[in-house]
Design a protein around this motif. Structure first.
Motif, short mmCIF file in Angstrom:
data_model
loop_
_atom_site.label_atom_id
_atom_site.label_comp_id
_atom_site.label_asym_id
_atom_site.label_seq_id
_atom_site.Cartn_x
_atom_site.Cartn_y
_atom_site.Cartn_z
N PHE A 121 0.63 -1.27 -0.19
CA PHE A 121 -0.08 0.17 0.14
C PHE A 121 0.70 1.11 -0.08
O PHE A 121 0.18 2.41 -0.79
N THR A 122 1.83 1.12 0.77
CA THR A 122 3.09 2.15 0.71
C THR A 122 3.85 2.71 -0.30
O THR A 122 4.39 3.40 -0.74
N GLN A 123 3.91 2.03 -1.53
CA GLN A 123 4.42 1.83 -3.21
C GLN A 123 2.41 2.29 -3.45
O GLN A 123 3.43 2.38 -4.43
N SER A 124 1.64 2.42 -2.99
CA SER A 124 0.58 2.42 -4.32
C SER A 124 0.53 4.28 -4.83
O SER A 124 0.26 4.77 -4.13
N GLU A 125 -0.56 4.29 -5.74
CA GLU A 125 -0.85 5.21 -5.77
C GLU A 125 -2.02 5.90 -5.39
O GLU A 125 -1.68 7.07 -4.59
N GLU A 126 -2.46 4.97 -4.49
CA GLU A 126 -3.23 5.44 -2.92
C GLU A 126 -2.91 6.12 -2.38
O GLU A 126 -3.37 7.29 -1.78
N TYR A 127 -1.67 5.24 -1.90
CA TYR A 127 -1.23 6.03 -0.82
C TYR A 127 -0.43 7.36 -1.04
O TYR A 127 -0.26 8.30 -0.28
N GLY A 128 0.45 7.79 -2.47
CA GLY A 128 0.52 8.79 -3.14
C GLY A 128 -0.22 10.40 -2.99
O GLY A 128 0.06 11.01 -2.30
N ARG A 129 -1.73 9.70 -3.39
CA ARG A 129 -2.75 10.72 -3.29
C ARG A 129 -3.32 11.32 -2.06
O ARG A 129 -3.48 11.75 -1.45
N LEU A 130 -2.60 10.05 -0.89
CA LEU A 130 -3.95 11.00 0.42
C LEU A 130 -2.91 10.79 0.85
O LEU A 130 -2.36 12.15 1.31
N GLN A 131 -1.34 10.77 0.82
CA GLN A 131 -0.78 11.74 1.15
C GLN A 131 -0.18 12.98 1.02
O GLN A 131 -0.58 14.27 1.85
N GLN A 132 -0.39 13.53 -0.59
CA GLN A 132 -0.46 14.53 -1.15
C GLN A 132 -2.66 15.27 -0.67
O GLN A 132 -2.04 16.66 -0.78
N LEU A 133 -3.53 14.25 -0.71
CA LEU A 133 -4.35 15.79 -0.17
C LEU A 133 -4.24 15.20 1.70
O LEU A 133 -4.94 17.48 1.82
N ALA A 134 -3.38 14.88 2.25
CA ALA A 134 -3.60 14.82 3.38
C ALA A 134 -2.68 16.03 3.87
O ALA A 134 -2.76 16.45 5.27
N GLN A 135 -1.92 16.56 3.66
CA GLN A 135 -0.90 17.10 3.84
C GLN A 135 -1.41 18.59 3.50
O GLN A 135 -0.57 19.86 4.21
N GLY A 136 -2.34 19.29 3.28
CA GLY A 136 -3.13 20.20 3.67
C GLY A 136 -3.41 20.72 5.53
O GLY A 136 -2.63 21.68 5.73
N SER A 137 -2.95 19.53 6.45
CA SER A 137 -3.01 20.02 7.12
C SER A 137 -1.17 20.18 8.00
O SER A 137 -0.90 20.11 7.89
N SER A 138 -2.27 21.08 9.43
CA SER A 138 -1.12 21.64 9.64
C SER A 138 -0.83 22.34 11.49
O SER A 138 -2.56 21.92 11.40
N ARG A 139 0.22 21.59 12.50
CA ARG A 139 -0.10 22.02 13.96
C ARG A 139 0.47 23.89 13.92
O ARG A 139 0.07 23.63 15.09
N GLY A 140 0.53 23.95 12.99
CA GLY A 140 0.42 25.76 13.15
C GLY A 140 -0.34 25.76 13.45
O GLY A 140 -1.71 25.76 12.84
N GLU A 141 -0.61 27.49 14.20
CA GLU A 141 -1.67 28.48 14.15
C GLU A 141 -1.86 29.07 12.72
O GLU A 141 -1.44 28.88 12.19
N ARG A 142 -3.29 28.60 12.23
CA ARG A 142 -3.83 29.44 10.70
C ARG A 142 -4.22 31.07 10.70
O ARG A 142 -3.33 31.11 9.66
N VAL A 143 -4.79 31.50 11.84
CA VAL A 143 -5.66 32.96 11.83
C VAL A 143 -4.08 33.88 11.20
O VAL A 143 -3.59 33.78 12.31
N GLY A 144 -4.24 33.74 10.94
CA GLY A 144 -3.79 35.71 10.45
C GLY A 144 -2.42 34.99 9.37
O GLY A 144 -1.75 36.54 9.98
N MET A 145 -2.10 34.03 9.38
CA MET A 145 -0.82 33.54 8.62
C MET A 145 -0.76 33.72 7.46
O MET A 145 -2.34 34.09 6.64
N ARG A 146 0.19 33.53 6.62
CA ARG A 146 -0.40 33.74 5.53
C ARG A 146 0.60 32.28 4.41
O ARG A 146 1.25 31.41 4.52
N PHE A 147 0.09 32.16 3.09
CA PHE A 147 0.48 31.07 2.45
C PHE A 147 1.66 31.43 2.40
O PHE A 147 2.63 32.63 1.60
N SER A 148 2.99 30.29 1.91
CA SER A 148 4.26 30.73 1.07
C SER A 148 3.91 29.17 0.10
O SER A 148 3.03 28.26 0.17
N VAL A 149 5.33 28.73 -0.24
CA VAL A 149 5.36 28.29 -1.46
C VAL A 149 5.83 26.63 -1.38
O VAL A 149 6.94 26.88 -0.38
#
Length: 429
Positions: A121-149
């Motif tokens: 599974f960790t070598q599958s396309e599903e795992y790759g997409r799950l990583q890509q989609l789930a990495q929007g999460s962050s431990r940091g504070e969101r309010v008042g911050m800015r987008f970076s690249v």
């Protein structure tokens, strides 16, 4: 022994799904993460015998090599979809860390078959997409911050937040491909990200990320608007969530919230135009009025060759229906003009030349204002504009940012235009 939550005659995958659905709603994320890890790393000692049996049946099935990764993928999304609140996004990152550990040699021999399937599974396309989609999460504070690249693959929905100004783009960032910016523009998500998803769960994550990006963008722009426009920078400070400098963003906000069309705002002008067109005798007359409605957005530049090409494009659109009522063919003429202005796969070079020519001669604000005037006329026009912009983005996605600054600036102004007209109603002068 744990209480059973599923009928023992159910399919093994359904038993597993229902089991996880129950506990993710009942337990804290910490407890659920521990349960999830124990289930898949020490299944022989898992306290629920029905779930132990179901997982064993899935692992030893003759179709396991193909089916298990799909079942396990859905199990992951059951957790992710229930941790939607910003304060629980850390749990998604912890889940990803657990999945990464599944490729290690930490299992006993009794779980060898399951271990092999999890490694696959960790070598599958599903795992790759799950990583890509789930990495929007962050431990940091969101309010008042800015987008970076992020210096990562383009279709990662990673949203980083930083304190320093984005306008101070480093040389390394300027050399990154345009595709690394896809996460900054909500109007690109459906056609650059969701179209790659193969499951409902993945599309749900993209949709939530899109809404979250819209909310964050609207919040940042509202703060900037009230500090630098409403209060004239007399008090407070606000972050600039774009690659535009502060003065350019201020002018863009003033433009898209102000009265720019004969004393009317963009939305007022669109409503006024549609109301006046109710008396148009036929589609031909409507198209003449449509040309007049659009051309003022790019004057005086448009007084030359561009106006002629714009008029010809409108004149040719659905010409066979010139004697009919305009309302039926409004989406069609809007689409034809947007192909002319943004991206036409049948005349690719011509449409890109038109887009860059308007940008260079009239500026990004006027260019985006012209596109907004079309989008405001009907829902189909806005949806088609988003699609054509996504095509244009994908066409240049491998280009270094420094080579397509015209497109990046246009996308930032489009973010402002869409935010002030669709994502928030709080921009009032």
């Amino acid at each position: 022994m744990e209480r059973q939550h599923s009928n023992s005659t159910s399919r093994p995958d359904d038993l597993l799904y229902n089991h996880l659905i129950h506990w993710v709603k009942s337990e804290s994320p910490e407890e659920m993460l521990e349960r999830f890890q124990n289930l898949f790393t020490d299944s022989v000692n898992y306290p629920d015998p029905h779930i132990r049996t179901a997982l064993h049946q899935l692992a030893v099935s003759e179709f396991a090599d193909d089916r298990f990764r799909l079942v396990f993928n859905r199990c992951c999304y059951i957790l992710i979809n229930n941790w939607r609140q910003p304060n629980l996004q850390w749990a998604v990152q912890e889940l990803l860390a657990i999945l990464a550990d599944f490729s290690s040699e930490s299992y006993g021999t009794s779980a060898h078959r399951l271990h092999k399937l999890l490694c696959q599974f960790t070598q599958s396309e599903e795992y790759g997409r799950l990583q890509q989609l789930a990495q929007g999460s962050s431990r940091g504070e969101r309010v008042g911050m800015r987008f970076s690249v992020p210096a990562t693959e383009p279709n990662l929905l990673t949203i980083h937040y930083i304190q320093s100004g984005f306008d101070e783009t480093s040389e390394s960032e300027a050399s990154q491909p345009l595709r690394t910016l896809v996460h900054r523009y909500p109007f690109l998500y459906d056609h650059c990200l969701a179209n790659r998803c193969r499951t409902i769960e993945e599309r749900d994550v993209v949709h939530r990320q899109k809404l979250d990006t819209q909310r964050t963008l609207a919040s940042n722009l509202r703060d900037f608007y009230h500090v630098y426009i409403v209060n004239s920078h007399r008090q407070g400070s606000a972050h600039n969530p774009t690659s535009l400098d502060d003065e350019e963003l201020r002018r863009s906000l003033l433009h898209f919230t102000g009265k720019v069309h004969h004393g009317l705002t963009y939305r007022q002008a669109a409503c006024d135009f549609l109301k006046r067109c109710e008396t148009a005798p036929d589609f031909r007359e409507f198209k003449a009025d449509f040309y007049d409605y659009l051309k003022v957005a790019v004057e005086p530049y448009g007084n030359g060759r561009f106006h002629e090409k714009l008029r010809d494009c409108i004149h040719r659109s659905c010409a066979q229906h010139n004697t009919h009522s305009f309302s039926r063919f409004l989406p069609d003429v809007c689409q034809d003009v947007l192909k002319f202005l943004v991206f036409d796969k049948n005349n690719l070079q011509g449409s890109i030349v038109t887009f860059t020519d308007v940008f260079n001669n009239s500026g990004a604000t006027s260019l985006v204002g012209l596109l907004l005037k079309i989008a405001l006329l009907c829902k189909q026009a806005k949806e088609f504009l988003e699609r054509q912009i996504a095509y244009l983005f994908n066409h240049h996605k491998t280009s270094p940012r420094k080579d397509v600054k015209w497109l990046e600036q246009s996308l930032d102004h489009l973010n402002v235009a869409f935010c002030t007209h669709y994502y928030s109603s709080d921009f009032l002068t």
